[in-house]
Design a protein around this motif. Structure first.
Motif, short mmCIF file in Angstrom:
data_model
loop_
_atom_site.label_atom_id
_atom_site.label_comp_id
_atom_site.label_asym_id
_atom_site.label_seq_id
_atom_site.Cartn_x
_atom_site.Cartn_y
_atom_site.Cartn_z
N LEU A 1 0.71 -1.24 0.01
CA LEU A 1 -0.02 -0.04 0.15
C LEU A 1 0.92 1.49 0.05
N LEU A 2 2.08 1.11 0.74
CA LEU A 2 2.84 2.39 0.72
C LEU A 2 3.46 2.80 -0.62
N THR A 3 3.71 1.57 -1.36
CA THR A 3 4.53 2.05 -2.46
C THR A 3 3.25 2.33 -3.30
N GLU A 4 2.15 1.71 -3.52
CA GLU A 4 1.05 2.33 -4.25
C GLU A 4 0.48 4.01 -3.85
N ALA A 5 0.61 4.04 -2.62
CA ALA A 5 0.25 5.48 -2.30
C ALA A 5 1.24 6.54 -2.74
N GLY B 1 3.05 11.02 -5.64
CA GLY B 1 4.22 11.64 -5.85
C GLY B 1 5.16 12.01 -4.80
N VAL B 2 4.98 11.52 -3.65
CA VAL B 2 5.65 11.88 -2.55
C VAL B 2 6.55 10.61 -2.16
N ASN B 3 7.84 10.93 -1.80
CA ASN B 3 8.93 9.90 -1.31
C ASN B 3 8.26 8.93 -0.67
N GLN B 4 8.60 7.75 -1.10
CA GLN B 4 8.14 6.60 -0.11
C GLN B 4 8.54 6.39 1.27
N GLU B 5 9.59 6.87 1.48
CA GLU B 5 10.32 6.85 2.86
C GLU B 5 9.36 7.79 3.66
N LEU B 6 8.64 8.61 3.19
CA LEU B 6 7.83 9.34 4.13
C LEU B 6 6.43 8.66 4.59
N ASP C 1 -0.27 17.17 8.15
CA ASP C 1 0.00 15.92 8.88
C ASP C 1 -1.06 14.90 8.42
N ASP C 2 -2.04 15.17 7.84
CA ASP C 2 -3.14 14.43 7.32
C ASP C 2 -3.28 13.73 5.69
N SER C 3 -2.03 14.43 5.18
CA SER C 3 -1.88 14.16 3.79
C SER C 3 -1.71 12.65 3.80
N ILE C 4 -0.37 12.30 4.27
CA ILE C 4 -0.11 11.06 4.02
C ILE C 4 -1.43 9.80 4.30
N TYR C 5 -2.16 9.95 5.26
CA TYR C 5 -3.19 9.39 5.58
C TYR C 5 -4.36 9.38 4.51
N ALA C 6 -4.50 10.66 3.98
CA ALA C 6 -5.52 10.86 2.85
C ALA C 6 -5.15 10.06 1.65
N ALA C 7 -3.76 10.27 1.28
CA ALA C 7 -3.26 9.52 0.30
C ALA C 7 -3.40 7.94 0.36
N GLN C 8 -3.01 7.53 1.62
CA GLN C 8 -3.05 5.92 1.56
C GLN C 8 -4.53 5.57 1.52
N CYS C 9 -5.60 6.40 2.05
CA CYS C 9 -7.03 6.03 2.00
C CYS C 9 -7.45 6.12 0.53
N VAL D 1 -7.14 -8.69 -0.06
CA VAL D 1 -6.94 -8.71 1.42
C VAL D 1 -6.31 -7.41 1.78
N ILE D 2 -6.55 -6.66 2.74
CA ILE D 2 -5.72 -5.52 2.97
C ILE D 2 -5.52 -5.39 4.46
#
Length: 210
Positions: A38-42, A47-52, A88-96, A109-110
């Motif tokens: 999911l992190l890779t897909e997000a 367009g954000v570095n996966q490390e974040l 702060d919430d952008s990472i979560y929003a992108a993942q959602c 399955v997630i």
């Protein structure tokens, strides 16, 4: 299974075998599996570095907000919240957004990341929580060489579960690990992973009318 898409979400205590059971479940059902993927897909979609995404994974904003004052790892397609760079919430929003998109594409399955709450309006959502005794978690953690001693394993499990609980409770209106928050809650220390997987498959089949 028929062609109607469904989603199985797996909440799990650290060391309970939830990831292993989730992968086993996806393989047995012939559907997609997403955990760290999911992190890779997000990262790709935002367009954000996966490390974040990895640094923020299943942690509340207060835990990682100090990262924003450093190198944010933007590329030319950086994820924006409105016209404001990464909040702060952008990472979560992108993942959602990625979870919702994946759930629309195919059955899957997630694992973790409050997926059961994010996808709560999905018509064929089945939410599972895997927990285990402290002794069982310690054995599993030490068995995969994450820790050298029982005390270290206990401390690591407690720390990880505290982070996951805080994350889930912060972003949802439910309680992490509370049986009432899920469709099915299973103690993996009582059975083998294969047995737990079979129980979940039987439950899924009944829920889907199979």
């Amino acid at each position: 299974m028929d062609n109607e898409k469904y989603v199985i979400t797996i909440g799990r205590q650290y060391g309970s075998g939830g990831r292993e059971i989730g992968k086993m479940l996806a393989d047995a059902l012939g559907i997609q599996y997403y955990d760290k993927e999911l992190l890779t897909e997000a990262a790709k979609s935002s367009g954000v570095n996966q490390e974040l995404f990895e640094a923020a994974d299943e942690r509340t904003p207060s835990f990682f907000s100090n990262l924003w004052s450093f190198n944010l790892g933007f590329n030319s397609g950086a994820y924006l919240l409105g016209n404001t760079p990464l909040s702060d919430d952008s990472i979560y929003a992108a993942q959602c957004n990625v979870m919702k998109d994946l759930a629309e594409r195919s059955s899957c399955v997630i694992v973790g990341r409050s997926a059961d709450y994010v996808l709560r309006n999905h018509p064929r959502l089945i939410s599972i929580f895997i927990h285990a005794s402290v002794e069982s978690k310690v054995r599993r953690i030490m068995g995969r060489n994450d820790c050298n001693t029982e005390n270290e394993a206990k401390a690591l499990a407690a720390k990880k579960d505290k982070l996951r609980s805080s994350y889930y409770n912060f972003y949802t209106d439910k309680t992490w690990g509370d049986a009432a928050s899920y469709d099915l809650s299973i103690d993996s220390s009582k059975l083998t992973s294969q047995q737990v997987c079979k129980i979940i498959i039987d439950y899924v089949n009944m829920r889907l009318g199979k």
